[in-house]
Structure formats: structure tokens, C-alpha cells
Scaffold this active site. Structure first.
Site, PDB file in Angstrom:
ATOM      1  N   LYS A  23       9.075 -18.762  40.043  1.00 47.70           N
ATOM      2  CA  LYS A  23       8.925 -20.161  39.640  1.00 47.70           C
ATOM      3  C   LYS A  23       9.039 -20.317  38.117  1.00 47.70           C
ATOM      4  O   LYS A  23       9.438 -21.373  37.626  1.00 47.70           O
ATOM      5  CB  LYS A  23       7.586 -20.727  40.104  1.00 47.70           C
ATOM      6  CG  LYS A  23       7.315 -20.632  41.607  1.00 47.70           C
ATOM      7  CD  LYS A  23       7.862 -21.803  42.372  1.00 47.70           C
ATOM      8  CE  LYS A  23       7.467 -21.833  43.840  1.00 47.70           C
ATOM      9  NZ  LYS A  23       7.608 -20.602  44.622  1.00 47.70           N
TER      10      LYS A  23
HETATM   11  C1  LIG Z   1       8.150 -20.371  45.860  1.00 45.54           C
HETATM   12  C2  LIG Z   1       8.362 -18.978  46.319  1.00 45.54           C
HETATM   13  C3  LIG Z   1       9.290 -18.651  47.322  1.00 45.54           C
HETATM   14  C4  LIG Z   1      10.084 -19.713  48.083  1.00 45.54           C
HETATM   15  O1  LIG Z   1      11.027 -20.366  47.288  1.00 45.54           O
HETATM   16  P1  LIG Z   1      11.654 -21.777  47.757  1.00 45.54           P
HETATM   17  O2  LIG Z   1      12.417 -22.255  46.599  1.00 45.54           O
HETATM   18  O3  LIG Z   1      10.474 -22.655  48.085  1.00 45.54           O
HETATM   19  O4  LIG Z   1      12.497 -21.504  48.961  1.00 45.54           O
HETATM   20  C5  LIG Z   1       9.467 -17.312  47.646  1.00 45.54           C
HETATM   21  N1  LIG Z   1       8.748 -16.337  47.043  1.00 45.54           N
HETATM   22  C6  LIG Z   1       7.843 -16.614  46.070  1.00 45.54           C
HETATM   23  C7  LIG Z   1       7.062 -15.493  45.467  1.00 45.54           C
HETATM   24  C8  LIG Z   1       7.611 -17.930  45.666  1.00 45.54           C
HETATM   25  O5  LIG Z   1       6.690 -18.190  44.714  1.00 45.54           O
END
Ligand SMILES: *Cc1c(COP(=O)(O)O)cnc(C)c1O
Length: 481
Positions: A118
Site C-alpha cells: 500500500k
Molecule cells: C491490500 C493488500 C492486498 C490486496 O490488494 P488489492 O489491491 O485490494 O487487490 C494484498 N496483500 C496485501 C499485503 C495487502 O495489504
């Protein structure tokens, strides 16, 4: 470049206007009017760029109302060595012996301050928000609920920024020591951590109640930075280009143009893989985009059967890859918009069907998922994650986190001879020491650069699950223009 709504009811708006939104005014999602195209010559010309330079190059196709020198500066500040552990920002790591069929490598997206992917989008969004707000004499008070990752990424991206404050609600006593320390140790005046007596859904409901009160929202300049935010989606495209360039550095010059790679993406809200879909639509030679789901496999079912049937919170399992515990993928609407020929009427009809019947039937389009869009998908379970963490460690000596393990498990099912398979590493294993220990017997401590995090004093306001108290708290601390 202007932005429109998937449902056709919003006037076209520039990037800096939609950066602060997410949802279009008609309830649809914001998408670019047309997807900008890049040629192989242009991509080849980017080979010598570092990560922030490449980011500016790609984002300049989307943020056309931000002067290029300013965009360069925003990307330089977002993707700096002070914030990212790896010198490359996004390093590629081959997993030796991970598959007998073809080569699998990790694309390291968790080198940032909160050790999860993120940060890749949030760090850019933090810079861009501060920039856009300053130029329009506006302020923004972000209100959100978190059970861990999203909240900390937002706080680390927005800490100390002018014109912005963050009010992040978290459930009391329900986050890991690491997650608590990460969020509550921040000392910036514009970061407000609120621990609510209750569970995540209670936090979420408080956020919904306040965001739904338009008068309160306007008086206090409230907003959100959730995963439908197009600023985040646009910043995530960059690492698909970066990974392709680094993977093809070793390919003979004459064979690089059109050289195909595949990506596997551990998915929840469909944000990360949607960025890959857009990079592919821009012209990046991506053969397959493989969606990896955990036990909450609504998206895997959609891509296998052509029927999208979101589930409610009660039917969503709590798994050992918690950031993928999502049964209603907000960003899918953007993919279905493209699937339906970017026709707002057909899209609106599909969402009408969803409201009426709880599902969308697109079985007729099923062959196009792979033929036209290159999308494949698979599911992984807790036992798969444990076995995958163990086997990857045994053959390559690399420890991976449970979300990345979902990715490697599914990648192994789709890897093809001669086509590099790039798995997006979405979090660091240090965030999930229990499953790593279960799988390998290795006890992971804190990463070296965060060694003293757990000992830092923590700042948090404890609050009852009480909307009135929360309103008072926010109204007295929100930044106003
Ligand atoms: C948010 C997240 C995901 C999923 O990503 P999306 O964009 O919601 O599909 C996968 N792994 C981790 C560690 C995340 O923080």
C-alpha cells in the site's frame, strides 16, 4: 486527459479534481476517458531511468494538469531512499527452484515504511494531495477505519503534510503489537489514532455514519483515501513497467521489443491487478495477469465462471492472509466497464442486475477474459500458504509473507516455459511471524531499521463506540482552510 464515470453521469474532470474523490458523483467509479498508449520505443527509452523518474514519466500521461517539473518533484519525494529500504525502491528477486516449469521471481513492493505494498501508492498520493490542496486553498481531513495495513500506510504517507489531517479508527485490542506500534508511535500533530471499543465493523460503521452526513462532511472537509482512489490506481501502474524493464535487462537487445512476461497478483479489492490491467492496455507486453485469491474467492469464481456474486461480511472468512479477506471487490467495476466495451449503459444495467439479484451474469463474455484481457485466476488456502512458505524457503532461502505465498502458490499453477512469471510481493514476512514460524521454524524479529519500534511511546485516544463523541473530537481538531 480527463476522467469520466463508469456509469456515464459525471462531467469530465481533470486529474487533480478526481484525486480527492474516488467515487464519481453518480455512484460509479472514475476512469480515464481513454487509456493513453505507449510504444515499445518509448518504453525502451525509459530503461535508464530510476524508479522516481519512471514514475513521473508514466504518471505524466495521467496527471496532465500537473506541470511536469512539479510531477518530477512529487515522485522524487514519494520514492526516496529515506522512505524505502531498497536502493532500487522495487527490487526483483528470482526464486531459485520454485517451479520446474519456468522461472518465478518476486517483485518487491514492500520496501516502504509500513512493509506492505500500500505504501507504493500512498506515498505518491500523500505528496500529490498536499500539492493539489495547497494550490486550491483547500484542506482535507481523512477519516478511515483500519484493522491494520491501510491505516498505517495512509498515516505514514500523510504525516506532517500541510492542509491534511488523518482520523484513523481501529478496534481496541484487535491489532498485532507490530501494527499498534507502527500507528500509535507516530507523534505528528496531524495524525489522530482513535481506538474504538468494538470490532472493525463498528469502526467502519462510524466512518460510514459521518461520511454519509453531508452537512458534517462539508463543515469539516472530510474525505477518504480508500482503494478506489484513482490516484492510487495510477501510481500502482508504475511498478508493472519497472518490473518488465528490470526483467528484460538481461534479454538480448534485439529480442526485447514485445518480450512477454506474466504477473501473479495476490488480490482483495482488485486494485493492484486493475493497475496491471491498465498497464497492459497502455501497451506493456504482459501475457497473463494471474489473480490469486485466498479462501475468500469471489473473484476467482468470477474469472472461472463469468458470474460475479459478492458475499456479505458474515460469509467472509478470517484467514491467515487477512488483507485479502474481501468478498466484494470495489475496483471490479472498472474492469467490467472495459469488458462491456466502455459502455455506461451496459455497465449500469449490470449493476442494476446486481442490486436486483445479488449477482452479475457475464458467462457470454467468459472466453474474452483470457483471450482479450489475459486474465487467469486461482485460489489458495491456509495449508497452501504454509506449504508454500516452507517450500520457497527450502529451495531458494527466501522467506515470504502469507499474501505473497498465496501468489506463489497460484503462480506455480500457471507458469509457462520461457515466460518469466513475476509474483508481486505485497508484504514482508516480518509482519506475519506466526505463520512463518509454523511453516519454517524460523523466528523473525523486527527488521533492523525498525528495531526500537515496539519500545517507543504510543499515542492513541480511546473512545467508546459513540458517534457523538467522535463528531466532537473531529470537529475540534479538523484542519480548516
Ligand atoms: C491490500 C493488500 C492486498 C490486496 O490488494 P488489492 O489491491 O485490494 O487487490 C494484498 N496483500 C496485501 C499485503 C495487502 O495489504
Amino acid at each position: 486527459m480527463k476522467y469520466i464515470s463508469t456509469r456515464g453521469g459525471m462531467d469530465a474532470a481533470p486529474y487533480s479534481a478526481i484525486l480527492l474523490e474516488g467515487l464519481a458523483t453518480d455512484g460509479g467509479l472514475v476512469v480515464p476517458e481513454t487509456v493513453p498508449q505507449v510504444t515499445m520505443e518509448e518504453i525502451e527509452g525509459w530503461r535508464g531511468l530510476d524508479y522516481p523518474q519512471l514514475a513521473a514519466e508514466i504518471l505524466s500521461r495521467y496527471a496532465t494538469d500537473i506541470p511536469r517539473e512539479d510531477l518530477d518533484e512529487l515522485c522524487r519525494a514519494a520514492y526516496s531512499r529515506e522512505k524505502f529500504v531498497s536502493e532500487q525502491i522495487v527490487p526483483l528477486t528470482p526464486l531459485e527452484g520454485a517451479s520446474p516449469i519456468g522461472q518465478i521471481s518476486l517483485v518487491g513492493l514492500s520496501e516502504g515504511p509500513t512493509l506492505a505494498f500500500k505504501d507504493m501508492a500512498m506515498q505518491f498520493l500523500g505528496q500529490a494531495l498536499e500539492y493539489v490542496l495547497a494550490r486550491s486553498d483547500r484542506t482535507l481531513n481523512i477519516i478511515g477505519a483500519t484493522s491494520g495495513d491501510t491505516g498505517s500506510a495512509a498515516e505514514y504517507a500523510l504525516r506532517g503534510k500541510d492542509g491534511v489531517a488523518v482520523f484513523m479508527l481501529s478496534p481496541q485490542g484487535r491489532m498485532s503489537d507490530f501494527q499498534r506500534a507502527q500507528m500509535y508511535s507516530l507523534t505528528d500533530d496531524n495524525i489522530h489514532n482513535i481506538a474504538v471499543e468494538g470490532v472493525f465493523d463498528d469502526c467502519q460503521n462510524l466512518v460510514k455514519a459521518l461520511s454519509g452526513d453531508l452537512a458534517f462532511k462539508r463543515q469539516n472537509f472530510l474525505g477518504t483515501v480508500n482503494s478506489i482512489n484513482l490516484g492510487r490506481i495510477s501510481a500502482q501502474m508504475v511498478y508493472y513497467f519497472w518490473a518488465w524493464l528490470r526483467q528484460t535487462d538481461a534479454v538480448p537487445v534485439g529480442e526485447r521489443a514485445g518480450f512477454e512476461v506474466s504477473f501473479t497478483v495476490p488480490s482483495g479489492n482488485f486494485g493492484n491487478i486493475l493497475s496491471g490491467h491498465l498497464a497492459r492496455a497502455m501497451g506493456l507486453p504482459i501475457r497473463h495477469l494471474v489473480l490469486a485469491a485466498n479462501e475468500n474467492n469471489v473473484l476467482d469464481q468470477f474469472f472461472r465462471t463469468g458470474t460475479y456474486a459478492p458475499r456479505g461480511a458474515a460469509e467472509t472468512f478470517a484467514t491467515s492472509s487477512p488483507s485479502m479477506d474481501i468478498s466484494k471487490a470495489s475496483n471490479l467495476e472498472r474492469f467490467i466497464f472495459d469488458l462491456l466495451g466502455r459502455d455506461p449503459e451496459r455497465l449500469s444495467a449490470a449493476w442494476h442486475e446486481l442490486d436486483e439479484t445479488g449477482r452479475i451474469n457475464l458467462i457470454a463474455e467468459l472466453p474474452r477474459f483470457i483471450e482479450e484481457f489475459g486474465i487467469q485466476s486461482g485460489t489458495s488456502t491456509h495449508a497452501d500458504r504454509v506449504a508454500t512458505i516452507r517450500s520457497v524457503f527450502a529451495t531458494s532461502g527466501v522467506l515470504i509473507d502469507p499474501h505473497t505465498a498465496d501468489g506463489v502458490k497460484v503462480a506455480r499453477e500457471f507458469v509457462e516455459p520461457g515466460i518469466p512469471m513475476l509474483v508481486l510481493e505485497t508484504a514482508k514476512p516480518e509482519k506475519f511471524p506466526d505463520i512463518v514460524f509454523e511453516a519454517t521454524g524460523e523466528r523473525l524479529g523486527m527488521p533492523e531499521h525498525l528495531a526500537d519500534l515496539l519500545d517507543l511511546p504510543q499515542h492513541v485516544t480511546e473512545m467508546a463506540d459513540d458517534e457523538v463523541e467522535l463528531r466532537g473530537f473531529i470537529a475540534s481538531r479538523a484542519v480548516k482552510p
